[in-house]
Design a protein around this motif. Structure first.
Motif, PDB file in Angstrom:
ATOM      1  N   TYR A  21      18.982   8.960  -5.045  1.00 29.00           N
ATOM      2  CA  TYR A  21      19.051  10.111  -5.924  1.00 29.00           C
ATOM      3  C   TYR A  21      20.496   9.977  -6.888  1.00 29.00           C
ATOM      4  CZ  TYR A  21      20.735  15.094  -7.011  1.00 29.00           C
ATOM      5  OH  TYR A  21      20.972  16.191  -7.437  1.00 29.00           O
ATOM      6  N   GLU A  22      21.478   9.459  -6.209  1.00 27.43           N
ATOM      7  CA  GLU A  22      22.961   9.198  -6.891  1.00 27.43           C
ATOM      8  C   GLU A  22      22.489   8.235  -8.011  1.00 27.43           C
ATOM      9  OE1 GLU A  22      27.565   8.853  -5.785  1.00 27.43           O
ATOM     10  OE2 GLU A  22      26.155   7.940  -4.474  1.00 27.43           O
ATOM     11  N   GLU A  23      21.825   7.001  -7.821  1.00 23.79           N
ATOM     12  CA  GLU A  23      21.557   6.107  -8.751  1.00 23.79           C
ATOM     13  C   GLU A  23      20.871   6.731 -10.171  1.00 23.79           C
ATOM     14  OE1 GLU A  23      19.113   2.912  -7.037  1.00 23.79           O
ATOM     15  OE2 GLU A  23      20.687   2.440  -5.820  1.00 23.79           O
ATOM     16  N   ALA A  24      19.913   7.690  -9.797  1.00 26.27           N
ATOM     17  CA  ALA A  24      19.355   8.353 -10.693  1.00 26.27           C
ATOM     18  C   ALA A  24      20.167   9.662 -11.600  1.00 26.27           C
ATOM     19  CB  ALA A  24      18.156   9.158 -10.240  1.00 26.27           C
ATOM     20  N   GLY A  25      21.454   9.679 -10.873  1.00 21.59           N
ATOM     21  CA  GLY A  25      22.342  10.728 -11.896  1.00 21.59           C
ATOM     22  C   GLY A  25      22.526  11.944 -10.937  1.00 21.59           C
ATOM     23  N   GLY A  26      22.342  12.010  -9.908  1.00 24.68           N
ATOM     24  CA  GLY A  26      22.396  13.094  -8.873  1.00 24.68           C
ATOM     25  C   GLY A  26      23.705  13.267  -8.698  1.00 24.68           C
ATOM     26  N   LEU A  27      24.307  14.610  -8.458  1.00 24.37           N
ATOM     27  CA  LEU A  27      25.500  14.858  -8.450  1.00 24.37           C
ATOM     28  C   LEU A  27      25.820  15.013  -6.833  1.00 24.37           C
ATOM     29  CD1 LEU A  27      25.571  17.720 -10.745  1.00 24.37           C
ATOM     30  CD2 LEU A  27      26.386  15.289 -11.086  1.00 24.37           C
ATOM     31  N   VAL A  28      26.385  13.394  -6.264  1.00 22.83           N
ATOM     32  CA  VAL A  28      26.651  13.515  -4.742  1.00 22.83           C
ATOM     33  C   VAL A  28      28.159  13.406  -4.792  1.00 22.83           C
ATOM     34  CG1 VAL A  28      26.471  11.996  -2.902  1.00 22.83           C
ATOM     35  CG2 VAL A  28      24.672  12.119  -4.440  1.00 22.83           C
ATOM     36  N   GLN A  29      28.673  14.726  -4.068  1.00 21.63           N
ATOM     37  CA  GLN A  29      30.190  14.584  -3.872  1.00 21.63           C
ATOM     38  C   GLN A  29      30.576  14.093  -2.750  1.00 21.63           C
ATOM     39  OE1 GLN A  29      31.401  15.738  -6.726  1.00 21.63           O
ATOM     40  NE2 GLN A  29      29.453  16.811  -7.585  1.00 21.63           N
ATOM     41  N   HIS A  30      31.432  12.850  -2.695  1.00 18.83           N
ATOM     42  CA  HIS A  30      32.056  11.993  -1.532  1.00 18.83           C
ATOM     43  C   HIS A  30      33.149  12.878  -1.325  1.00 18.83           C
ATOM     44  CE1 HIS A  30      28.929   8.974  -1.794  1.00 18.83           C
ATOM     45  NE2 HIS A  30      28.929   9.091  -3.070  1.00 18.83           N
ATOM     46  N   LEU A  31      33.431  13.591  -0.382  1.00 14.01           N
ATOM     47  CA  LEU A  31      34.567  14.199  -0.081  1.00 14.01           C
ATOM     48  C   LEU A  31      35.642  13.342   0.275  1.00 14.01           C
ATOM     49  CD1 LEU A  31      32.454  16.639  -0.242  1.00 14.01           C
ATOM     50  CD2 LEU A  31      33.750  17.697   1.823  1.00 14.01           C
ATOM     51  N   THR A  32      36.861  13.528   0.042  1.00  9.19           N
ATOM     52  CA  THR A  32      37.976  12.998   0.109  1.00  9.19           C
ATOM     53  C   THR A  32      38.147  13.493   1.946  1.00  9.19           C
ATOM     54  OG1 THR A  32      39.561  14.612  -0.234  1.00  9.19           O
ATOM     55  CG2 THR A  32      39.034  12.870  -1.891  1.00  9.19           C
ATOM     56  N   PRO A  33      39.024  12.474   2.507  1.00  9.85           N
ATOM     57  CA  PRO A  33      39.410  12.922   3.914  1.00  9.85           C
ATOM     58  C   PRO A  33      40.059  14.446   4.120  1.00  9.85           C
ATOM     59  CG  PRO A  33      39.713  10.752   3.777  1.00  9.85           C
ATOM     60  CD  PRO A  33      39.368  11.070   2.161  1.00  9.85           C
TER      61      PRO A  33
END
Length: 333
Positions: free
Chosen positions: A280-292
């Motif tokens: 999904y992310e590779e296809a441009g999906g908006l995946v939010q990797h939260l910081t600690p």
């Protein structure tokens, strides 16, 4: 001619009479799951079915019914308890609803890693959790559902953005606690109605496992996926106690001893989740990797409400909660 027919019939009767009784003692067990074919859950059950068939020389036949063919989880739970279906694969959602103290393991932001949750289930509290279920069920194996994440139509990585945000709340104590803690404008909606509610604007966010988020198309109407990993959910494979007690000791041992390694299911579920989110992310999906720091801010909103959450689950949960915290610490968190 008649004499020959009589002799043939007599021979057939004798053959049947001399056939070992075990040939007629085939045990058929229906196993119900929501999971479709090709998923880690179905594959795990299928591997078990094949191992049991081989170990019993075909005398135990597990028939798998995927894709909710025998009913939804709540219906299957009741049918397994009454012995109308022999085996059910259940998620943490139905376990927590039917046996409230089980919800303790899905306390929002209780765990930082799945390894800690596995340790608690497999070692520290295995006996206590099994006992909670075994008045009506026999726990054959724990299961795996995965991590629950937050999704939305906007970026909610900053927990302050969740304040007043219209969100779908699952009809479970864990979900109510999460969204109330962050000040969201929550509406309880069944999972099946969620895509439509997102499309109409009734809600703008919710929570789901990564697999469900992609597989059920939630990403199409709520493109932001926040990797909060706020709730780990296990599951179980269980038989009704009435059915279990009717099996011979040999049959019981075959079912237990031939259960595949649970780590295979856990790794399979986590692997599929990572794959789907990654694609999904590779296809441009908006995946939010939260910081600690961002995840810690979410947790800081929720953790003060743990005591109220536990109390609402009832006296058994209140009594067990200190043990959960002790087990978590013993397992490294």
């Amino acid at each position: 001619m008649i004499h020959a027919l009589v002799k043939a019939a007599a021979a057939a009767v004798v053959a049947v009479a001399l056939t070992p009784a075990a040939s007629f003692a085939k045990t058929e067990l229906k196993a119900a799951t929501l999971a479709p074919e090709g998923t880690p859950w179905f594959d795990f059950l299928s591997k078990w079915e094949q191992a049991v068939e081989a170990a019993s020389d075909g005398e135990i036949d597990i028939q798998i019914f995927p894709s909710a063919q025998l009913g939804n989880e709540w219906e299957v739970w009741n049918k397994v308890a009454k012995g109308r279906i022999e085996i059910g694969l259940f998620s943490a959602a139905v376990m927590s609803e039917k046996v409230p103290p089980m919800a303790l393991m899905s306390t929002p932001f209780l765990f930082d890693s799945e390894q800690t949750a596995y340790c608690v289930y497999d070692t520290e509290l295995k006996g206590e959790f099994t006992e909670l279920l075994e008045d009506r069920f026999k726990v054959i194996s724990w299961g795996e559902t995965g991590w629950v994440q937050v999704y939305a139509q906007d970026d909610l990585s900053d927990v302050a953005n969740a304040d007043g945000y219209k969100t779908r709340v699952a009809p479970q104590a864990m979900s109510r606690t999460l969204w109330a803690s962050v000040g969201a404008n929550g509406v309880e909606i069944p999972f099946a109605d969620t895509p439509a509610a997102l499309q109409t604007g009734l809600v703008r966010s919710g929570e789901a496992t990564g697999i469900s988020y992609v597989a059920f198309g939630l990403n199409k109407v709520a493109p932001h996926l926040m990797l909060t990993r706020h709730m780990h959910q296990a599951g179980s494979i269980m038989m009704g106690k009435k059915v279990w007690n009717k099996l011979s000791e040999e049959e019981q041992a075959i079912l237990i001893d031939n259960m595949p390694d649970l780590n295979e299911l856990r790794q399979g579920v986590m692997g599929v989740e990572q794959y789907l989110i990654g694609k999904y992310e590779e296809a441009g999906g908006l995946v939010q990797h939260l910081t600690p720091e961002q995840r810690a801010a979410w947790k800081a909103k929720v953790e003060p409400n743990w005591p109220a959450f536990v109390e609402d689950l009832g006296p058994e949960a209140v009594a067990l909660w200190p043990r959960v915290l002790e087990a978590k610490k013993a397992c490294g968190e």
